[in-house]
Design a protein around this motif. Structure first.
Motif, PDB file in Angstrom:
ATOM      1  N   ALA A 139     -20.342   1.979 -18.646  1.00 27.55           N
ATOM      2  CA  ALA A 139     -18.923   1.587 -18.594  1.00 27.55           C
ATOM      3  C   ALA A 139     -18.543   1.128 -17.193  1.00 27.55           C
ATOM      4  N   GLY A 140     -19.080   1.801 -16.171  1.00 29.02           N
ATOM      5  CA  GLY A 140     -18.801   1.420 -14.789  1.00 29.02           C
ATOM      6  C   GLY A 140     -19.278   0.009 -14.485  1.00 29.02           C
ATOM      7  N   ALA A 141     -20.491  -0.314 -14.934  1.00 31.14           N
ATOM      8  CA  ALA A 141     -20.996  -1.677 -14.741  1.00 31.14           C
ATOM      9  C   ALA A 141     -20.169  -2.666 -15.553  1.00 31.14           C
ATOM     10  N   GLY A 142     -19.743  -2.228 -16.736  1.00 30.82           N
ATOM     11  CA  GLY A 142     -18.955  -3.094 -17.607  1.00 30.82           C
ATOM     12  C   GLY A 142     -17.616  -3.487 -17.014  1.00 30.82           C
ATOM     13  N   THR A 143     -17.026  -2.609 -16.198  1.00 34.67           N
ATOM     14  CA  THR A 143     -15.736  -2.949 -15.588  1.00 34.67           C
ATOM     15  C   THR A 143     -15.856  -4.183 -14.699  1.00 34.67           C
ATOM     16  N   ALA A 144     -16.878  -4.193 -13.848  1.00 44.00           N
ATOM     17  CA  ALA A 144     -17.055  -5.339 -12.946  1.00 44.00           C
ATOM     18  C   ALA A 144     -17.421  -6.602 -13.722  1.00 44.00           C
ATOM     19  N   ILE A 145     -18.252  -6.444 -14.758  1.00 45.65           N
ATOM     20  CA  ILE A 145     -18.649  -7.607 -15.564  1.00 45.65           C
ATOM     21  C   ILE A 145     -17.433  -8.181 -16.294  1.00 45.65           C
ATOM     22  N   SER A 146     -16.576  -7.308 -16.817  1.00 40.99           N
ATOM     23  CA  SER A 146     -15.399  -7.784 -17.551  1.00 40.99           C
ATOM     24  C   SER A 146     -14.379  -8.456 -16.636  1.00 40.99           C
ATOM     25  N   MET A 147     -14.328  -8.039 -15.362  1.00 39.44           N
ATOM     26  CA  MET A 147     -13.388  -8.649 -14.421  1.00 39.44           C
ATOM     27  C   MET A 147     -13.921  -9.914 -13.772  1.00 39.44           C
ATOM     28  N   TYR A 148     -15.225 -10.145 -13.902  1.00 38.34           N
ATOM     29  CA  TYR A 148     -15.858 -11.285 -13.225  1.00 38.34           C
ATOM     30  C   TYR A 148     -15.207 -12.636 -13.548  1.00 38.34           C
ATOM     31  N   PRO A 149     -14.926 -12.943 -14.825  1.00 40.28           N
ATOM     32  CA  PRO A 149     -14.321 -14.262 -15.115  1.00 40.28           C
ATOM     33  C   PRO A 149     -12.991 -14.494 -14.396  1.00 40.28           C
ATOM     34  N   ILE A 150     -12.242 -13.422 -14.154  1.00 41.72           N
ATOM     35  CA  ILE A 150     -10.962 -13.554 -13.449  1.00 41.72           C
ATOM     36  C   ILE A 150     -11.190 -13.660 -11.946  1.00 41.72           C
ATOM     37  N   LEU A 151     -12.034 -12.765 -11.409  1.00 43.66           N
ATOM     38  CA  LEU A 151     -12.250 -12.722  -9.960  1.00 43.66           C
ATOM     39  C   LEU A 151     -12.926 -13.988  -9.442  1.00 43.66           C
ATOM     40  N   ALA A 154     -20.684 -10.072  -5.999  1.00 43.17           N
ATOM     41  CA  ALA A 154     -21.059  -8.846  -5.285  1.00 43.17           C
ATOM     42  C   ALA A 154     -20.575  -7.611  -6.030  1.00 43.17           C
ATOM     43  N   SER A 155     -19.361  -7.677  -6.571  1.00 49.77           N
ATOM     44  CA  SER A 155     -18.829  -6.521  -7.296  1.00 49.77           C
ATOM     45  C   SER A 155     -19.683  -6.214  -8.519  1.00 49.77           C
ATOM     46  N   VAL A 156     -20.107  -7.261  -9.234  1.00 54.98           N
ATOM     47  CA  VAL A 156     -20.972  -7.060 -10.398  1.00 54.98           C
ATOM     48  C   VAL A 156     -22.325  -6.498  -9.972  1.00 54.98           C
ATOM     49  N   ALA A 157     -22.905  -7.073  -8.915  1.00 54.46           N
ATOM     50  CA  ALA A 157     -24.226  -6.635  -8.450  1.00 54.46           C
ATOM     51  C   ALA A 157     -24.215  -5.165  -8.035  1.00 54.46           C
ATOM     52  N   PHE A 158     -23.220  -4.778  -7.229  1.00 52.60           N
ATOM     53  CA  PHE A 158     -23.178  -3.394  -6.748  1.00 52.60           C
ATOM     54  C   PHE A 158     -22.933  -2.402  -7.879  1.00 52.60           C
ATOM     55  N   ARG A 159     -22.106  -2.773  -8.840  1.00 56.83           N
ATOM     56  CA  ARG A 159     -21.821  -1.835  -9.921  1.00 56.83           C
ATOM     57  C   ARG A 159     -22.975  -1.756 -10.924  1.00 56.83           C
ATOM     58  N   ALA A 207     -25.063   1.608 -11.738  1.00 56.33           N
ATOM     59  CA  ALA A 207     -25.415   2.044 -13.095  1.00 56.33           C
ATOM     60  C   ALA A 207     -26.894   2.401 -13.202  1.00 56.33           C
ATOM     61  N   VAL A 208     -27.745   1.570 -12.602  1.00 56.00           N
ATOM     62  CA  VAL A 208     -29.189   1.829 -12.635  1.00 56.00           C
ATOM     63  C   VAL A 208     -29.504   3.160 -11.956  1.00 56.00           C
ATOM     64  N   ILE A 209     -28.860   3.413 -10.823  1.00 57.05           N
ATOM     65  CA  ILE A 209     -29.106   4.672 -10.096  1.00 57.05           C
ATOM     66  C   ILE A 209     -28.634   5.868 -10.918  1.00 57.05           C
ATOM     67  N   THR A 236     -22.427   5.255  -3.014  1.00 56.83           N
ATOM     68  CA  THR A 236     -22.378   4.169  -2.026  1.00 56.83           C
ATOM     69  C   THR A 236     -22.246   2.804  -2.708  1.00 56.83           C
ATOM     70  N   ALA A 237     -23.022   2.596  -3.768  1.00 55.41           N
ATOM     71  CA  ALA A 237     -22.940   1.336  -4.504  1.00 55.41           C
ATOM     72  C   ALA A 237     -21.557   1.159  -5.119  1.00 55.41           C
ATOM     73  N   PHE A 238     -20.989   2.253  -5.633  1.00 57.49           N
ATOM     74  CA  PHE A 238     -19.643   2.185  -6.200  1.00 57.49           C
ATOM     75  C   PHE A 238     -18.635   1.768  -5.132  1.00 57.49           C
ATOM     76  N   ILE A 239     -18.740   2.362  -3.950  1.00 56.24           N
ATOM     77  CA  ILE A 239     -17.821   2.036  -2.849  1.00 56.24           C
ATOM     78  C   ILE A 239     -17.849   0.546  -2.537  1.00 56.24           C
ATOM     79  N   LEU A 240     -19.052  -0.010  -2.419  1.00 56.35           N
ATOM     80  CA  LEU A 240     -19.195  -1.425  -2.067  1.00 56.35           C
ATOM     81  C   LEU A 240     -18.644  -2.328  -3.174  1.00 56.35           C
ATOM     82  N   GLY A 241     -18.930  -1.983  -4.426  1.00 57.54           N
ATOM     83  CA  GLY A 241     -18.405  -2.775  -5.532  1.00 57.54           C
ATOM     84  C   GLY A 241     -16.893  -2.715  -5.608  1.00 57.54           C
ATOM     85  N   ALA A 242     -16.338  -1.505  -5.453  1.00 54.92           N
ATOM     86  CA  ALA A 242     -14.882  -1.331  -5.511  1.00 54.92           C
ATOM     87  C   ALA A 242     -14.206  -2.086  -4.376  1.00 54.92           C
TER      88      ALA A 242
END
Length: 253
Positions: free
Chosen positions: A84-96, A106-111, A115-117, A166-172
């Motif tokens: 779900a965390g990765a999905g948030t960035a993916i869902s916002m990508y078309p707008i951002l 970058a937000s998609v990549a970091f999130r 998720a992988v971690i 850390t990855a969450f911080i960078l994505g956020a």
């Protein structure tokens, strides 16, 4: 009325269905993002409630096996949180991406990295469960094999948590920066996120350098502003959506 004026009015009317379709698409995207934010936060809280301090207890070898169901449910909720965390960035990508392609990517990549971690963390937890079961089957021997293996798996989970945070911080930081610059959501809301990010970073660094422990009261207090902000932002996205008065920037700028 001149022919040029008539042509302009005609073009505006022709463009209305396209604008309405775009607004509907963005509205759906905002709702999906909001639901995923809530799902990730709730699933994360539930995973902690089910697993809690069990792996870190002095007698964790016995306790993990004794709480088999709780550990598995906690692992399930942690997996849901990761996706779900990765999905948030993916869902916002078309707008951002309409405003800042680099930050959106970058937000998609970091999130996704986050998720992988988290999945690695889940695997570590389930391996601990298997190890504890084998430990009890062997009659709780004093052999250092089980203790060493358990210590390594606990260390894996500890450092996975640190790097996932850390990855969450960078994505956020990426998407809150775009939100603040563009006013896609109110500035008080994106500003709240930008204030919460360094607090989350402080909690992560204090944990990394062993000044505080994972899930300690201090860490929870430092993490709380972002957790609350994301729930408020999720509600805003579901109810209000993104601001429709924002003119997109040229992609890549």
């Amino acid at each position: 009325m001149t022919d040029l004026s008539i042509l302009n009015i005609s073009l505006e009317h022709t463009d209305l269905p396209k604008r309405a379709e775009t607004m509907t698409s963005e509205r759906k995207t905002a709702i999906v993002a909001g639901v995923l934010f809530i799902t990730a936060t709730v699933a994360g809280i539930l995973s902690v409630l089910f697993v809690g301090p069990i792996p870190g207890a002095p007698d964790y070898m016995g306790r993990i096996s004794a709480n088999d169901l709780n550990v598995k449910i906690g692992a399930l909720f942690e997996s849901i949180m990761a996706f779900a965390g990765a999905g948030t960035a993916i869902s916002m990508y078309p707008i951002l991406r309409k405003h800042n392609v680099g930050a959106a990517l970058a937000s998609v990549a970091f999130r996704i990295i986050e998720a992988v971690i988290w999945i690695v963390d889940v695997i570590g937890l389930l391996l601990l469960l298997t190890l504890s079961q084998e430990f009890l089957k062997a009659g709780s021997p004093s052999s250092s094999f089980f203790q060493t293996s358990g210590t390594l798996l606990l260390a894996l989970r500890y450092w996975a948590d640190i790097f996932a945070y850390t990855a969450f911080i960078l994505g956020a930081l990426m998407y809150y920066s775009v939100f603040y610059q563009t006013r896609l959501i109110p500035r008080w809301l994106s500003g709240w996120g930008l204030v919460g990010v360094p607090l989350w970073l402080s909690g992560t660094l204090l944990t990394m350098f062993s000044f505080i422990s994972l899930y300690s009261t201090i860490q929870v207090v430092l993490f709380l502003p972002i957790a609350v902000q994301e729930m408020v932002m999720a509600t805003w996205l579901i109810v209000k959506g993104y601001s429709t008065s924002i003119t997109p920037s040229v992609p890549g700028q």
